[in-house]
Design an enzyme around this catalytic site. Structure first.
Site, short mmCIF file in Angstrom:
data_model
loop_
_atom_site.label_atom_id
_atom_site.label_comp_id
_atom_site.label_asym_id
_atom_site.label_seq_id
_atom_site.Cartn_x
_atom_site.Cartn_y
_atom_site.Cartn_z
N GLY A 1 4.22 3.69 5.17
CA GLY A 1 5.40 3.43 6.00
C GLY A 1 6.12 2.15 5.63
CG LEU A 2 4.26 -1.05 4.93
CD1 LEU A 2 3.16 -1.99 4.51
CD2 LEU A 2 5.01 -1.62 6.14
CB SER B 1 5.27 1.89 -1.63
OG SER B 1 4.96 3.24 -1.45
CB SER B 2 8.70 5.94 -2.85
OG SER B 2 9.38 6.20 -1.66
CB ALA C 1 9.76 -1.28 -2.91
N PRO D 1 0.85 -1.19 0.00
CG PRO D 1 -0.01 -1.06 2.16
CD PRO D 1 0.81 -1.93 1.26
N PRO D 2 0.64 2.24 -0.90
CG PRO D 2 -0.23 3.65 -2.57
CD PRO D 2 -0.42 2.31 -1.92
CG ASP E 1 12.20 4.03 3.10
OD1 ASP E 1 12.57 3.96 4.28
OD2 ASP E 1 11.07 4.44 2.77
O1 PMV Z 1 7.09 6.21 5.98
P1 PMV Z 1 8.22 5.87 5.08
O2 PMV Z 1 8.17 4.46 4.57
O3 PMV Z 1 8.39 6.88 3.97
O4 PMV Z 1 9.56 5.89 5.98
C1 PMV Z 1 10.10 7.13 6.42
C2 PMV Z 1 11.28 6.93 7.34
C3 PMV Z 1 11.82 8.27 7.91
O5 PMV Z 1 12.88 7.92 8.81
C4 PMV Z 1 10.74 8.99 8.69
C5 PMV Z 1 12.32 9.19 6.82
C6 PMV Z 1 13.67 8.80 6.21
O6 PMV Z 1 14.03 9.43 5.19
O7 PMV Z 1 14.36 7.94 6.76
#
Ligand code: PMV
Length: 296
Positions: A89-90, A92-93, A95, A85-86, A133
């Protein structure tokens, strides 16, 4: 050129946000992710997936144009499919960036070059990403990440998390930007919290190496408290975190940027039973093994 490639999504086990300020974070790849296919074409192009918002579409087009320019516009058309799911917090961008970088580059390309090209795309999505990420996605292993460097962390026991979705949340860029403003206004107070998060990350990495999953769970709970102190939690996240702990999780916390919702992770010795119960109650969730020996 490779015709198909996969970029796994990720969960941050400990240390999100602090990692943006040069502190360490522990992150691992999950079973869900993005697959990209390339086929010969007159020009470089990306077939945009359905179900994207206008702003996601624009960001993806700009990110792809940036990457295509770097590799001198190979004549391929790229198609992507995702089961992540975009904006939850997983990763997706990250990946997506890794899957696309892998099909844009020749198959023998060094991992570092894949990471560099994926970072070009991530900059378009996130502004000032820490890089955790796309690095986790590209390495495909549980890593301790700090300032662009990654060390693999091994675990003598299977390390499995339950990932559950606590509802919609805002974009990472906005949540990271709002925290940046708060910490710029009250730097000493926020620095103390980031330093404490960094200690919890180091404790957590040591617990994983020793196979002490209860200690890791406790570090996750403490990290959740610190994220809440940073203003990154919310009622839907807290409700799910407490529910997971009541179901027997050693630890539970938000993962990724947090905010009004997004993904929560919980550490269980055997998360499968909790998945069955939560799904029956209508919670969107799944499990993923991050490290340790795999059982067939
Ligand atoms: O929510 P996501 O999957 O975009 O993860 C962000 C992680 C942060 O530490 C909040 C930002 C980063 O650039 O590390």
């Amino acid at each position: 050129m490779r015709t198909t490639a996969f970029g796994p999504g990720k969960v941050i086990v400990l240390g999100e946000h602090g990692v943006v300020y040069g502190h360490p974070a522990l992150a691992g790849p999950i079973s869900r992710g993005v697959r990209a296919w390339a086929e010969p074409s007159e020009r470089t192009q990306l077939e945009l997936p359905d179900a994207l918002t206008d702003s996601q579409r624009d960001a993806l087009e700009r990110a792809f144009a940036r990457a295509a320019k770097k590799v001198k516009h190979p004549k391929v058309s790229i198609h992507v499919e995702s089961d992540l799911p975009p904006s939850m917090g997983l990763g997706s961008s990250g990946a997506l960036a890794v899957a696309i970088a892998r099909v844009l580059l020749p198959p023998v390309t060094k991992a570092r070059e894949v990471e560099n090209l994926a970072l070009e795309m991530e900059r378009e999505f996130h502004g000032t990403p820490s890089g955790v990420d796309h690095t986790t996605s590209a390495r495909g292993e549980l890593i301790l990440f700090q300032r662009g460097r990654a060390k693999v962390v091994t675990c003598p026991r299977p390390l499995k998390v339950l990932v559950a979705i606590a509802g919609k949340r805002g974009p990472t860029k906005v949540t990271v930007g709002a925290l940046r403003e708060r910490q710029a206004r009250w730097p000493a107070r926020y620095k103390r919290l980031f330093v404490e998060i960094a200690s919890v990350v180091k404790d957590g990495a040591a617990a994983i190496r020793a196979g002490e999953l209860e200690s890791l769970g406790d570090a996750m709970n403490v990290n959740q408290g610190l994220l809440s102190a940073l203003g990154l939690s919310s009622p839907p996240i807290e409700e799910l975190v407490y529910r997971l702990r009541a179901m027997g999780a050693y630890g539970a916390k938000l993962t990724g940027a947090g905010g009004d919702g997004g993904a929560v992770i919980a550490l269980f010795p055997e998360p499968e039973h909790a998945v069955v119960k939560l799904r029956a109650a209508g919670v969107d969730c799944f499990t993923s093994q991050l490290a340790g020996p795999r059982t067939l």
